[in-house]
Design a protein around this motif. Structure first.
Motif, PDB file in Angstrom:
ATOM      1  N   ILE A 206     -37.619   6.704  -4.955  1.00 57.56           N
ATOM      2  CA  ILE A 206     -38.597   5.795  -4.085  1.00 57.56           C
ATOM      3  C   ILE A 206     -38.949   4.734  -5.213  1.00 57.56           C
ATOM      4  CG2 ILE A 206     -40.986   5.808  -3.502  1.00 57.56           C
ATOM      5  CD1 ILE A 206     -40.191   8.813  -2.142  1.00 57.56           C
ATOM      6  N   VAL A 207     -39.145   5.063  -6.563  1.00 52.76           N
ATOM      7  CA  VAL A 207     -39.785   4.241  -7.512  1.00 52.76           C
ATOM      8  C   VAL A 207     -38.639   2.962  -7.491  1.00 52.76           C
ATOM      9  CG1 VAL A 207     -40.225   3.600  -9.895  1.00 52.76           C
ATOM     10  CG2 VAL A 207     -41.509   5.431  -8.705  1.00 52.76           C
ATOM     11  N   MET A 208     -37.617   3.499  -7.674  1.00 56.38           N
ATOM     12  CA  MET A 208     -36.262   2.741  -7.855  1.00 56.38           C
ATOM     13  C   MET A 208     -36.005   1.606  -6.749  1.00 56.38           C
ATOM     14  SD  MET A 208     -32.419   3.467  -8.617  1.00 56.38           S
ATOM     15  CE  MET A 208     -31.548   3.704  -7.073  1.00 56.38           C
ATOM     16  N   TYR A 209     -36.191   2.158  -5.268  1.00 63.83           N
ATOM     17  CA  TYR A 209     -35.813   1.348  -4.267  1.00 63.83           C
ATOM     18  C   TYR A 209     -37.288   0.205  -4.177  1.00 63.83           C
ATOM     19  CZ  TYR A 209     -31.266   2.390  -3.189  1.00 63.83           C
ATOM     20  OH  TYR A 209     -29.833   2.654  -3.170  1.00 63.83           O
ATOM     21  N   THR A 210     -38.330   0.843  -4.621  1.00 61.46           N
ATOM     22  CA  THR A 210     -39.599  -0.023  -4.335  1.00 61.46           C
ATOM     23  C   THR A 210     -39.296  -1.462  -5.248  1.00 61.46           C
ATOM     24  OG1 THR A 210     -41.061   1.871  -3.945  1.00 61.46           O
ATOM     25  CG2 THR A 210     -41.845  -0.253  -4.738  1.00 61.46           C
ATOM     26  N   VAL A 211     -38.798  -1.051  -6.663  1.00 63.49           N
ATOM     27  CA  VAL A 211     -38.670  -2.334  -7.435  1.00 63.49           C
ATOM     28  C   VAL A 211     -37.435  -3.043  -6.915  1.00 63.49           C
ATOM     29  CG1 VAL A 211     -37.724  -2.561  -9.753  1.00 63.49           C
ATOM     30  CG2 VAL A 211     -39.328  -0.938  -9.445  1.00 63.49           C
TER      31      VAL A 211
END
Length: 129
Positions: free
Chosen positions: A105-110
């Motif tokens: 989730i963090v990776m795709y938010t970035v």
């Protein structure tokens, strides 16, 4: 001086134990839904950038994103694979499935923030204030 010998017992509420540690069915539904939404935003923003004349910077994905259908199929496949991997990991190491979802989730938010920083200046030039 006598002591009364009173002992206090601390009772804890029993917690529902999940078959897969901390990761419950609701967690899987919520995290998978969030990830699916982020995947959709990634696909849409990537397609917008490509149509604006941009290029895919990830050489592994360059051939995939050229075809929106292939891009959707790949992301759907990844999404379907994350569920059993997260549940298996959670069953072996408590909390690891949640960490997997959180990392994705963090990776795709970035990724989406990066895509937005590419798209927004173009929109500002196209529609001046």
């Amino acid at each position: 001086m006598a002591t009364t010998g009173v002992v206090r017992e601390v009772r804890k509420c029993p917690q529902k134990k999940s078959l897969f540690g901390e990761l419950t069915v609701w967690h899987v539904i919520i995290f998978t839904s969030i990830l699916a939404f982020l995947f959709l935003l990634d696909i849409l923003t990537t397609q917008v950038i490509l149509r604006m004349g941009g290029v895919e910077l990830n050489p592994v994905m360059a051939g995939v994103v050229a075809s929106p259908i292939l891009h959707v199929i790949l992301k759907y496949g990844v999404l379907v694979m994350v569920i059993p991997v997260a549940l298996t990991a959670e069953g072996r190491v408590r909390g690891s499935g949640v960490i997997l979802y959180a990392a994705l989730i963090v990776m795709y938010t970035v990724v989406i923030i990066n895509n937005a920083t590419v798209i927004l200046p173009h929109i500002m030039r196209t529609f001046p204030g």
